[in-house]
Design a protein around this motif. Structure first.
Motif, PDB file in Angstrom:
ATOM      1  N   GLN A 181      42.453 -22.263 -22.771  1.00  0.00           N
ATOM      2  CA  GLN A 181      42.122 -23.531 -22.153  1.00  0.00           C
ATOM      3  C   GLN A 181      41.721 -23.246 -20.720  1.00  0.00           C
ATOM      4  O   GLN A 181      42.226 -22.313 -20.104  1.00  0.00           O
ATOM      5  N   GLY A 182      40.796 -24.041 -20.194  1.00  0.00           N
ATOM      6  CA  GLY A 182      40.389 -23.814 -18.825  1.00  0.00           C
ATOM      7  C   GLY A 182      39.328 -24.791 -18.383  1.00  0.00           C
ATOM      8  O   GLY A 182      38.962 -25.711 -19.094  1.00  0.00           O
ATOM      9  N   THR A 183      38.823 -24.527 -17.203  1.00  0.00           N
ATOM     10  CA  THR A 183      37.777 -25.339 -16.618  1.00  0.00           C
ATOM     11  C   THR A 183      36.459 -24.604 -16.773  1.00  0.00           C
ATOM     12  O   THR A 183      36.337 -23.438 -16.366  1.00  0.00           O
ATOM     13  N   ALA A 184      35.470 -25.259 -17.358  1.00  0.00           N
ATOM     14  CA  ALA A 184      34.181 -24.631 -17.617  1.00  0.00           C
ATOM     15  C   ALA A 184      33.151 -25.092 -16.597  1.00  0.00           C
ATOM     16  O   ALA A 184      33.141 -26.249 -16.182  1.00  0.00           O
ATOM     17  N   THR A 185      32.270 -24.171 -16.222  1.00  0.00           N
ATOM     18  CA  THR A 185      31.087 -24.505 -15.439  1.00  0.00           C
ATOM     19  C   THR A 185      29.876 -24.007 -16.210  1.00  0.00           C
ATOM     20  O   THR A 185      29.945 -23.002 -16.912  1.00  0.00           O
ATOM     21  N   VAL A 186      28.783 -24.735 -16.091  1.00  0.00           N
ATOM     22  CA  VAL A 186      27.564 -24.407 -16.825  1.00  0.00           C
ATOM     23  C   VAL A 186      26.469 -24.072 -15.820  1.00  0.00           C
ATOM     24  O   VAL A 186      26.306 -24.741 -14.810  1.00  0.00           O
ATOM     25  N   CYS A 187      25.720 -23.003 -16.118  1.00  0.00           N
ATOM     26  CA  CYS A 187      24.635 -22.566 -15.242  1.00  0.00           C
ATOM     27  C   CYS A 187      23.366 -22.405 -16.072  1.00  0.00           C
ATOM     28  O   CYS A 187      23.387 -21.774 -17.128  1.00  0.00           O
ATOM     29  N   ASP A 188      22.265 -22.986 -15.590  1.00  0.00           N
ATOM     30  CA  ASP A 188      20.981 -22.801 -16.267  1.00  0.00           C
ATOM     31  C   ASP A 188      19.940 -22.205 -15.317  1.00  0.00           C
ATOM     32  O   ASP A 188      18.743 -22.246 -15.592  1.00  0.00           O
ATOM     33  N   ASP A 189      20.397 -21.608 -14.210  1.00  0.00           N
ATOM     34  CA  ASP A 189      19.508 -20.981 -13.243  1.00  0.00           C
ATOM     35  C   ASP A 189      18.806 -19.781 -13.891  1.00  0.00           C
ATOM     36  O   ASP A 189      19.481 -18.858 -14.371  1.00  0.00           O
ATOM     37  N   PRO A 190      17.477 -19.760 -13.935  1.00  0.00           N
ATOM     38  CA  PRO A 190      16.752 -18.684 -14.618  1.00  0.00           C
ATOM     39  C   PRO A 190      17.062 -17.288 -14.067  1.00  0.00           C
ATOM     40  O   PRO A 190      17.182 -16.335 -14.845  1.00  0.00           O
ATOM     41  N   ASP A 191      17.215 -17.156 -12.766  1.00  0.00           N
ATOM     42  CA  ASP A 191      17.513 -15.839 -12.191  1.00  0.00           C
ATOM     43  C   ASP A 191      18.896 -15.348 -12.600  1.00  0.00           C
ATOM     44  O   ASP A 191      19.079 -14.167 -12.906  1.00  0.00           O
ATOM     45  N   GLU A 192      19.864 -16.247 -12.606  1.00  0.00           N
ATOM     46  CA  GLU A 192      21.221 -15.873 -13.012  1.00  0.00           C
ATOM     47  C   GLU A 192      21.279 -15.569 -14.502  1.00  0.00           C
ATOM     48  O   GLU A 192      21.941 -14.625 -14.931  1.00  0.00           O
TER      49      GLU A 192
ATOM     50  N   GLY B  73      17.461  -8.841 -21.943  1.00  0.00           N
ATOM     51  CA  GLY B  73      17.570  -9.860 -20.906  1.00  0.00           C
ATOM     52  C   GLY B  73      16.419 -10.847 -20.945  1.00  0.00           C
ATOM     53  O   GLY B  73      16.613 -12.056 -20.901  1.00  0.00           O
ATOM     54  N   ARG B  74      15.201 -10.336 -21.017  1.00  0.00           N
ATOM     55  CA  ARG B  74      14.026 -11.217 -21.023  1.00  0.00           C
ATOM     56  C   ARG B  74      13.961 -12.074 -22.283  1.00  0.00           C
ATOM     57  O   ARG B  74      13.517 -13.214 -22.251  1.00  0.00           O
ATOM     58  N   ARG B  75      14.400 -11.523 -23.402  1.00  0.00           N
ATOM     59  CA  ARG B  75      14.373 -12.275 -24.657  1.00  0.00           C
ATOM     60  C   ARG B  75      15.400 -13.400 -24.652  1.00  0.00           C
ATOM     61  O   ARG B  75      15.193 -14.446 -25.284  1.00  0.00           O
ATOM     62  N   ASN B  76      16.503 -13.214 -23.946  1.00  0.00           N
ATOM     63  CA  ASN B  76      17.599 -14.181 -24.010  1.00  0.00           C
ATOM     64  C   ASN B  76      17.725 -15.086 -22.790  1.00  0.00           C
ATOM     65  O   ASN B  76      18.470 -16.062 -22.835  1.00  0.00           O
ATOM     66  N   ALA B  77      17.025 -14.819 -21.725  1.00  0.00           N
ATOM     67  CA  ALA B  77      17.075 -15.663 -20.521  1.00  0.00           C
ATOM     68  C   ALA B  77      15.895 -16.623 -20.544  1.00  0.00           C
ATOM     69  O   ALA B  77      14.977 -16.540 -19.735  1.00  0.00           O
ATOM     70  N   VAL B  78      15.911 -17.537 -21.483  1.00  0.00           N
ATOM     71  CA  VAL B  78      14.800 -18.465 -21.679  1.00  0.00           C
ATOM     72  C   VAL B  78      15.295 -19.901 -21.508  1.00  0.00           C
ATOM     73  O   VAL B  78      16.497 -20.176 -21.599  1.00  0.00           O
ATOM     74  N   PRO B  79      14.394 -20.831 -21.241  1.00  0.00           N
ATOM     75  CA  PRO B  79      14.802 -22.234 -21.120  1.00  0.00           C
ATOM     76  C   PRO B  79      15.584 -22.693 -22.354  1.00  0.00           C
ATOM     77  O   PRO B  79      15.238 -22.350 -23.488  1.00  0.00           O
ATOM     78  N   GLY B  80      16.631 -23.413 -22.105  1.00  0.00           N
ATOM     79  CA  GLY B  80      17.498 -23.879 -23.185  1.00  0.00           C
ATOM     80  C   GLY B  80      18.764 -23.050 -23.327  1.00  0.00           C
ATOM     81  O   GLY B  80      19.744 -23.502 -23.910  1.00  0.00           O
ATOM     82  N   GLU B  81      18.756 -21.825 -22.805  1.00  0.00           N
ATOM     83  CA  GLU B  81      19.947 -20.986 -22.826  1.00  0.00           C
ATOM     84  C   GLU B  81      20.781 -21.286 -21.588  1.00  0.00           C
ATOM     85  O   GLU B  81      20.250 -21.678 -20.544  1.00  0.00           O
ATOM     86  N   LEU B  82      22.083 -21.108 -21.690  1.00  0.00           N
ATOM     87  CA  LEU B  82      23.002 -21.407 -20.602  1.00  0.00           C
ATOM     88  C   LEU B  82      24.016 -20.293 -20.446  1.00  0.00           C
ATOM     89  O   LEU B  82      24.299 -19.559 -21.392  1.00  0.00           O
ATOM     90  N   VAL B  83      24.577 -20.206 -19.261  1.00  0.00           N
ATOM     91  CA  VAL B  83      25.753 -19.367 -19.018  1.00  0.00           C
ATOM     92  C   VAL B  83      26.916 -20.336 -18.827  1.00  0.00           C
ATOM     93  O   VAL B  83      26.831 -21.251 -18.016  1.00  0.00           O
ATOM     94  N   VAL B  84      27.972 -20.125 -19.589  1.00  0.00           N
ATOM     95  CA  VAL B  84      29.177 -20.939 -19.441  1.00  0.00           C
ATOM     96  C   VAL B  84      30.285 -20.018 -18.961  1.00  0.00           C
ATOM     97  O   VAL B  84      30.587 -19.012 -19.602  1.00  0.00           O
TER      98      VAL B  84
END
Length: 61
Positions: A2-13, A35-46
């Motif tokens: 359990q925890g606190t989640a943050t979501v990032c959609d910054d393309p560089d990150e 990296g290039r294949r997976n860092a596309v619009p619609g993907e997120l870092v949680v």
């Protein structure tokens, strides 16, 4: 967990993290490709800051 989640959609990150993960699992020679294949619009870092973790050892054993 359990925890606190943050979501990032910054393309560089996304590219930085996807490339680092790619290097870890596919090898340094394919990290940029991964990296290039997976860092596309619609993907997120949680990111999760855990507040509670429950675990057990030798679960299959």
């Amino acid at each position: 967990m359990q925890g606190t989640a943050t979501v990032c959609d910054d393309p560089d990150e996304l590219l930085r993290l996807a490339t680092a993960i790619g290097g870890r699992y596919t090898g340094a020679d394919r990290a940029e490709e991964f990296g290039r294949r997976n860092a596309v619009p619609g993907e997120l870092v949680v990111r999760i800051r855990p507040t509670r973790i429950v675990s057990d050892f030798d679960v299959t054993g």
